[in-house]
Write a protein that holds these residues in place. Structure first.
Motif, mmCIF file in Angstrom:
data_model
loop_
_atom_site.group_PDB
_atom_site.id
_atom_site.type_symbol
_atom_site.label_atom_id
_atom_site.label_comp_id
_atom_site.label_asym_id
_atom_site.label_seq_id
_atom_site.Cartn_x
_atom_site.Cartn_y
_atom_site.Cartn_z
ATOM 1 N N THR A 1 -7.511 -8.624 -7.027
ATOM 2 C CA THR A 1 -7.510 -7.405 -7.842
ATOM 3 C C THR A 1 -6.419 -6.449 -7.368
ATOM 4 O OG1 THR A 1 -9.869 -7.617 -8.308
ATOM 5 C CG2 THR A 1 -8.898 -5.440 -8.591
ATOM 6 N N LEU A 2 -6.290 -6.285 -6.063
ATOM 7 C CA LEU A 2 -5.244 -5.411 -5.527
ATOM 8 C C LEU A 2 -3.859 -5.956 -5.883
ATOM 9 C CD1 LEU A 2 -6.746 -4.542 -2.032
ATOM 10 C CD2 LEU A 2 -6.802 -3.172 -4.120
ATOM 11 N N GLU A 3 -3.677 -7.274 -5.769
ATOM 12 C CA GLU A 3 -2.397 -7.890 -6.153
ATOM 13 C C GLU A 3 -2.135 -7.697 -7.640
ATOM 14 O OE1 GLU A 3 -2.633 -12.000 -5.023
ATOM 15 O OE2 GLU A 3 -2.905 -11.514 -2.902
ATOM 16 N N GLN A 4 -3.176 -7.869 -8.444
ATOM 17 C CA GLN A 4 -3.034 -7.713 -9.892
ATOM 18 C C GLN A 4 -2.669 -6.278 -10.254
ATOM 19 O OE1 GLN A 4 -2.994 -10.085 -12.106
ATOM 20 N NE2 GLN A 4 -2.914 -8.813 -13.940
ATOM 21 N N SER A 5 -3.179 -5.305 -9.498
ATOM 22 C CA SER A 5 -2.841 -3.914 -9.792
ATOM 23 C C SER A 5 -1.344 -3.673 -9.605
ATOM 24 C CB SER A 5 -3.662 -2.954 -8.927
ATOM 25 O OG SER A 5 -3.287 -3.030 -7.569
ATOM 26 N N LEU A 6 -0.748 -4.342 -8.620
ATOM 27 C CA LEU A 6 0.700 -4.250 -8.431
ATOM 28 C C LEU A 6 1.422 -4.867 -9.629
ATOM 29 C CD1 LEU A 6 3.281 -3.715 -6.782
ATOM 30 C CD2 LEU A 6 2.892 -5.933 -5.668
ATOM 31 N N ARG A 7 0.949 -6.027 -10.080
ATOM 32 C CA ARG A 7 1.577 -6.680 -11.245
ATOM 33 C C ARG A 7 1.466 -5.812 -12.498
ATOM 34 N NH1 ARG A 7 -1.328 -11.168 -9.254
ATOM 35 N NH2 ARG A 7 0.012 -12.434 -7.945
ATOM 36 N N VAL A 8 0.308 -5.182 -12.658
ATOM 37 C CA VAL A 8 0.108 -4.294 -13.812
ATOM 38 C C VAL A 8 1.105 -3.148 -13.759
ATOM 39 C CG1 VAL A 8 -1.490 -2.629 -14.848
ATOM 40 C CG2 VAL A 8 -2.318 -4.890 -14.187
ATOM 41 N N ALA A 9 1.232 -2.525 -12.601
ATOM 42 C CA ALA A 9 2.158 -1.400 -12.454
ATOM 43 C C ALA A 9 3.598 -1.844 -12.697
ATOM 44 C CB ALA A 9 2.024 -0.780 -11.068
ATOM 45 N N LEU A 10 3.990 -2.987 -12.143
ATOM 46 C CA LEU A 10 5.355 -3.489 -12.349
ATOM 47 C C LEU A 10 5.592 -3.834 -13.813
ATOM 48 C CD1 LEU A 10 5.806 -5.781 -9.198
ATOM 49 C CD2 LEU A 10 6.840 -3.535 -9.618
ATOM 50 N N GLY A 11 4.596 -4.425 -14.458
ATOM 51 C CA GLY A 11 4.721 -4.765 -15.884
ATOM 52 C C GLY A 11 4.883 -3.541 -16.757
ATOM 53 N N ARG A 12 4.307 -2.448 -16.349
ATOM 54 C CA ARG A 12 4.413 -1.193 -17.104
ATOM 55 C C ARG A 12 5.617 -0.370 -16.654
ATOM 56 N NH1 ARG A 12 0.444 0.957 -19.809
ATOM 57 N NH2 ARG A 12 0.941 3.029 -19.033
ATOM 58 N N LYS A 13 6.352 -0.903 -15.670
ATOM 59 C CA LYS A 13 7.519 -0.236 -15.094
ATOM 60 C C LYS A 13 7.150 1.083 -14.410
ATOM 61 C CE LYS A 13 10.874 -2.498 -18.071
ATOM 62 N NZ LYS A 13 10.423 -3.788 -17.701
ATOM 63 N N ASP A 14 5.929 1.112 -13.855
ATOM 64 C CA ASP A 14 5.486 2.264 -13.075
ATOM 65 C C ASP A 14 5.889 2.046 -11.620
ATOM 66 O OD1 ASP A 14 4.301 3.382 -15.318
ATOM 67 O OD2 ASP A 14 2.336 2.490 -14.894
ATOM 68 N N ARG A 15 6.308 3.109 -10.973
ATOM 69 C CA ARG A 15 6.762 3.004 -9.591
ATOM 70 C C ARG A 15 5.601 3.033 -8.600
ATOM 71 N NH1 ARG A 15 12.439 4.150 -9.429
ATOM 72 N NH2 ARG A 15 12.285 4.402 -7.192
ATOM 73 N N ARG A 16 4.500 3.635 -9.006
ATOM 74 C CA ARG A 16 3.352 3.805 -8.121
ATOM 75 C C ARG A 16 2.126 3.124 -8.733
ATOM 76 N NH1 ARG A 16 4.010 6.422 -3.380
ATOM 77 N NH2 ARG A 16 2.097 7.552 -3.674
ATOM 78 N N PHE B 1 0.802 -1.215 0.000
ATOM 79 C CA PHE B 1 0.000 0.000 0.000
ATOM 80 C C PHE B 1 0.838 1.270 0.000
ATOM 81 C CE2 PHE B 1 -3.146 -3.083 1.500
ATOM 82 C CZ PHE B 1 -4.119 -2.837 0.550
ATOM 83 N N GLU B 2 2.105 1.154 0.353
ATOM 84 C CA GLU B 2 2.960 2.344 0.285
ATOM 85 C C GLU B 2 3.184 2.769 -1.160
ATOM 86 O OE1 GLU B 2 5.525 -1.304 0.344
ATOM 87 O OE2 GLU B 2 3.942 -0.579 1.640
ATOM 88 N N ARG B 3 2.947 1.877 -2.117
ATOM 89 C CA ARG B 3 3.086 2.201 -3.537
ATOM 90 C C ARG B 3 1.837 2.858 -4.111
ATOM 91 N NH1 ARG B 3 6.776 -1.317 -6.994
ATOM 92 N NH2 ARG B 3 8.236 -2.184 -5.519
ATOM 93 N N PHE B 4 0.745 2.840 -3.379
ATOM 94 C CA PHE B 4 -0.512 3.374 -3.887
ATOM 95 C C PHE B 4 -0.476 4.899 -3.899
ATOM 96 C CE2 PHE B 4 -4.021 0.100 -3.993
ATOM 97 C CZ PHE B 4 -3.171 -0.981 -4.031
ATOM 98 N N ALA C 1 -5.219 4.692 -9.635
ATOM 99 C CA ALA C 1 -6.591 4.222 -9.817
ATOM 100 C C ALA C 1 -6.754 3.490 -11.149
ATOM 101 C CB ALA C 1 -7.557 5.393 -9.733
ATOM 102 N N LEU C 2 -6.072 3.969 -12.176
ATOM 103 C CA LEU C 2 -6.215 3.296 -13.465
ATOM 104 C C LEU C 2 -5.538 1.921 -13.464
ATOM 105 C CD1 LEU C 2 -5.976 6.286 -15.935
ATOM 106 C CD2 LEU C 2 -7.979 4.952 -15.322
ATOM 107 N N HIS C 3 -4.524 1.719 -12.622
ATOM 108 C CA HIS C 3 -3.941 0.380 -12.473
ATOM 109 C C HIS C 3 -4.971 -0.560 -11.834
ATOM 110 C CE1 HIS C 3 -0.131 2.797 -12.563
ATOM 111 N NE2 HIS C 3 0.195 1.825 -13.406
ATOM 112 N N LEU C 4 -5.715 -0.023 -10.861
ATOM 113 C CA LEU C 4 -6.786 -0.816 -10.251
ATOM 114 C C LEU C 4 -7.843 -1.174 -11.291
ATOM 115 C CD1 LEU C 4 -7.302 1.094 -6.878
ATOM 116 C CD2 LEU C 4 -6.437 -1.227 -7.147
ATOM 117 N N LEU C 5 -8.161 -0.219 -12.132
ATOM 118 C CA LEU C 5 -9.145 -0.460 -13.184
ATOM 119 C C LEU C 5 -8.650 -1.528 -14.160
ATOM 120 C CD1 LEU C 5 -11.873 0.293 -14.320
ATOM 121 C CD2 LEU C 5 -10.780 2.196 -15.513
ATOM 122 N N LEU C 6 -7.382 -1.448 -14.562
ATOM 123 C CA LEU C 6 -6.811 -2.481 -15.438
ATOM 124 C C LEU C 6 -6.878 -3.852 -14.776
ATOM 125 C CD1 LEU C 6 -3.687 -0.655 -16.916
ATOM 126 C CD2 LEU C 6 -5.669 -1.511 -18.202
#
Length: 186
Positions: free
Chosen positions: A134-149, A2-5, A152-157
């Motif tokens: 879904t919350l775990e997947q949002s982290l995977r989405v962000a890491l896959g896109r090389k985003d540090r944070r 959650f510190e990445r949110f 909300a749109l990562h949650l949507l993805l």
């Protein structure tokens, strides 16, 4: 995690808890996450009608959370889901197949009911397995896109990438993985 949110993602998660409380649900679901994202305006840049999405979610809830793919599979077996829903609602009332109201346990809860006291607003509400995924997947989405944070749109993805009524309702309203990715890039 959650510190990445980002602030908007944290607001979406706390808003989902508020949505669950308002609905009297015993747990936060993927639907609550989406409703919170709608309230926070995460779908506004995509031109999505939040009222129509909420109505689609209500229709899925009325069917007991079954997707159209489930409905088509049952139809292939000669079972008309809409007829079953209608008959159940005739007998048990509208929304009978929706998730049941949370059960209160213990003497203290019974006393609160008798005395007319409400549950405290800060009581813990758990997340369903689907909402956690879904919350775990949002982290995977962000890491896959090389985003540090995680925003909300990562949650949507993450919601879109998980099969079920929520992603189906989003797809019905033109919200696909590619349209949301385009929104992320902007």
């Amino acid at each position: 995690m959650f510190e990445r949110f980002t602030r908007d993602a944290r607001d979406a998660v706390t808003g989902a808890v508020a949505q669950a409380r308002a609905a009297g649900a015993g747990a936060v679901t993927e639907e609550h996450l989406l409703l919170s994202l709608l309230d926070g305006g995460a779908l506004r840049p995509l031109g999505v009608d939040g009222t129509a999405v909420a109505a689609g979610l209500a229709a899925a809830r009325r069917r007991g959370g079954m997707s159209r793919a489930d409905e088509e599979a049952l139809a292939g077996l000669g079972i008309d889901l809409s007829e079953i829903v209608s008959r159940i609602e005739e007998t048990h009332g509208a929304g009978a197949l929706a998730a049941p109201a949370p059960r209160r346990r213990g003497v203290a809860a019974s006393l609160r009911e008798v005395l007319g006291r409400r549950e405290p607003e800060n009581r813990h509400i758990r997340f369903t397995q689907g909402a956690k995924k879904t919350l775990e997947q949002s982290l995977r989405v962000a890491l896959g896109r090389k985003d540090r944070r995680i925003g909300a749109l990562h949650l949507l993805l993450a919601l879109i990438s998980r099969p079920g009524p929520v992603s189906e309702v989003l797809a019905d309203h033109g919200v696909t993985y590619s349209t949301v990715e385009t929104g992320l890039a902007a």
